[in-house]
Design a protein around this motif. Sequence first.
Motif, PDB file in Angstrom:
ATOM      1  N   VAL A   1      -8.081  12.046   7.931  1.00 43.38           N
ATOM      2  CA  VAL A   1      -8.665  11.526   6.686  1.00 43.38           C
ATOM      3  C   VAL A   1      -8.656  10.002   6.790  1.00 43.38           C
ATOM      4  O   VAL A   1      -7.599   9.368   6.845  1.00 43.38           O
ATOM      5  CB  VAL A   1      -7.871  11.983   5.443  1.00 43.38           C
ATOM      6  N   GLU A   2      -9.851   9.454   6.869  1.00 44.84           N
ATOM      7  CA  GLU A   2     -10.011   7.992   7.007  1.00 44.84           C
ATOM      8  C   GLU A   2     -10.262   7.405   5.623  1.00 44.84           C
ATOM      9  O   GLU A   2     -11.013   7.991   4.832  1.00 44.84           O
ATOM     10  CB  GLU A   2     -11.211   7.739   7.934  1.00 44.84           C
TER      11      GLU A   2
ATOM     12  N   GLY B   1       0.828  -1.204   0.000  1.00 41.18           N
ATOM     13  CA  GLY B   1       0.000   0.000   0.000  1.00 41.18           C
ATOM     14  C   GLY B   1       0.861   1.252   0.000  1.00 41.18           C
ATOM     15  O   GLY B   1       1.943   1.265   0.585  1.00 41.18           O
TER      16      GLY B   1
ATOM     17  N   MET C   1      -0.442   5.743  11.144  1.00 32.49           N
ATOM     18  CA  MET C   1      -0.637   4.786  12.245  1.00 32.49           C
ATOM     19  C   MET C   1      -0.901   5.529  13.560  1.00 32.49           C
ATOM     20  O   MET C   1      -0.423   5.115  14.619  1.00 32.49           O
ATOM     21  CB  MET C   1       0.592   3.863  12.396  1.00 32.49           C
TER      22      MET C   1
ATOM     23  N   PHE D   1       7.237   4.004   5.619  1.00 31.56           N
ATOM     24  CA  PHE D   1       6.702   3.111   6.647  1.00 31.56           C
ATOM     25  C   PHE D   1       6.144   1.817   6.041  1.00 31.56           C
ATOM     26  O   PHE D   1       5.101   1.321   6.454  1.00 31.56           O
ATOM     27  CB  PHE D   1       5.626   3.819   7.487  1.00 31.56           C
TER      28      PHE D   1
HETATM   29  N1  SAH Z   1       3.470   2.648   2.896  1.00 28.23           N
HETATM   30  C1  SAH Z   1       2.195   3.241   3.245  1.00 28.23           C
HETATM   31  C2  SAH Z   1       2.057   3.433   4.734  1.00 28.23           C
HETATM   32  C3  SAH Z   1       2.015   2.143   5.525  1.00 28.23           C
HETATM   33  S1  SAH Z   1       1.821   2.402   7.248  1.00 28.23           S
HETATM   34  C4  SAH Z   1       2.023   4.545   2.481  1.00 28.23           C
HETATM   35  O1  SAH Z   1       2.980   5.075   1.905  1.00 28.23           O
HETATM   36  O2  SAH Z   1       0.881   5.021   2.433  1.00 28.23           O
HETATM   37  C5  SAH Z   1       0.082   2.190   7.425  1.00 28.23           C
HETATM   38  C6  SAH Z   1      -0.584   3.524   7.671  1.00 28.23           C
HETATM   39  O3  SAH Z   1      -0.710   4.258   6.471  1.00 28.23           O
HETATM   40  C7  SAH Z   1      -2.011   3.431   8.207  1.00 28.23           C
HETATM   41  O4  SAH Z   1      -2.056   3.203   9.581  1.00 28.23           O
HETATM   42  C8  SAH Z   1      -2.533   4.802   7.854  1.00 28.23           C
HETATM   43  O5  SAH Z   1      -2.060   5.777   8.767  1.00 28.23           O
HETATM   44  C9  SAH Z   1      -1.870   5.056   6.519  1.00 28.23           C
HETATM   45  N2  SAH Z   1      -2.738   4.708   5.370  1.00 28.23           N
HETATM   46  C10 SAH Z   1      -2.480   3.821   4.407  1.00 28.23           C
HETATM   47  N3  SAH Z   1      -3.468   3.825   3.480  1.00 28.23           N
HETATM   48  C11 SAH Z   1      -4.367   4.742   3.884  1.00 28.23           C
HETATM   49  C12 SAH Z   1      -5.595   5.234   3.371  1.00 28.23           C
HETATM   50  N4  SAH Z   1      -6.116   4.784   2.222  1.00 28.23           N
HETATM   51  N5  SAH Z   1      -6.239   6.190   4.059  1.00 28.23           N
HETATM   52  C13 SAH Z   1      -5.738   6.694   5.200  1.00 28.23           C
HETATM   53  N6  SAH Z   1      -4.594   6.262   5.743  1.00 28.23           N
HETATM   54  C14 SAH Z   1      -3.897   5.319   5.089  1.00 28.23           C
END
Ligand code: SAH
Length: 242
Positions: A195-196, A86, A169, A92
Amino acid sequence: MKVTLIGAGPGDAELMTIKGLNRLKQADVVLYDRLVGEDIVSMIPDTVEKICVGKHNGKHPVPQEEIGSLMVSKAKQGLHVVRLKGGDAFVFGRGGEELEILCENKIPFEVIPGVSSSIAAGVYAGIPLTHRDYSSSLHIITGHAKKNGQLDIDFKSLAGLNGTIIILMGIASLENICTGFLEAGMNRHMPAAIVENATLKTQRKFIGTLETLFELSKQNQIVSPSVVIIGAVCALSDKLGT
Ligand code: SAH
């Protein structure tokens, strides 16, 4: 024998890069995480073996060491392995750790960047992360607490920078995070946002202040994945957001 590490972006399938999609279509096997959007998983051809290594349907995630050995053993069988993560794998995403394992095993690899949720969340919420009148730096930090419950955040230094603070996170520790910044002297009226499910159809955004943010998250039962943004630029969301 090859591994391609691809950032799938934050969820909206159209945010996947063309290069990432091209490699996905050439894969023999794809190992993907929980945060990879369903629409993206559905773009993997049926002929490709798909392995979900994230938490799904209440099952535990595959431990990190096992993911490493799985990548290595599949690649050593002569397969083209795609490791799909993701956002961006280097934000992270433990991408560095996984590449180190490949180095140790002399397996060639390629990395394709993805749109990180840390950036996309603000963009989809109408929050410019820098703005000449409000913020000239941005700081991406983790709100994940250590085993002893302690946060690894230098509140004082960050509070003094007047930049935009982006927290990944951060939902489970939100109360402690907000208190940390307040105690470090940050203005309690500092605009802040959550933003969720950023970029997905289920996206929700909430704008408040450093003082109201935790209450807002409780009232609205905000869950992970969410990005928390603290900084003056959050005040622009009503004007620039859709
Ligand atoms: N590598 C990822 C992050 C991984 S850590 C990146 O670059 O996006 C995981 C955290 O990423 C989650 O706890 C949240 O804070 C964030 N996250 C990932 N996808 C998300 C989304 N679609 N909406 C909101 N937060 C997101």
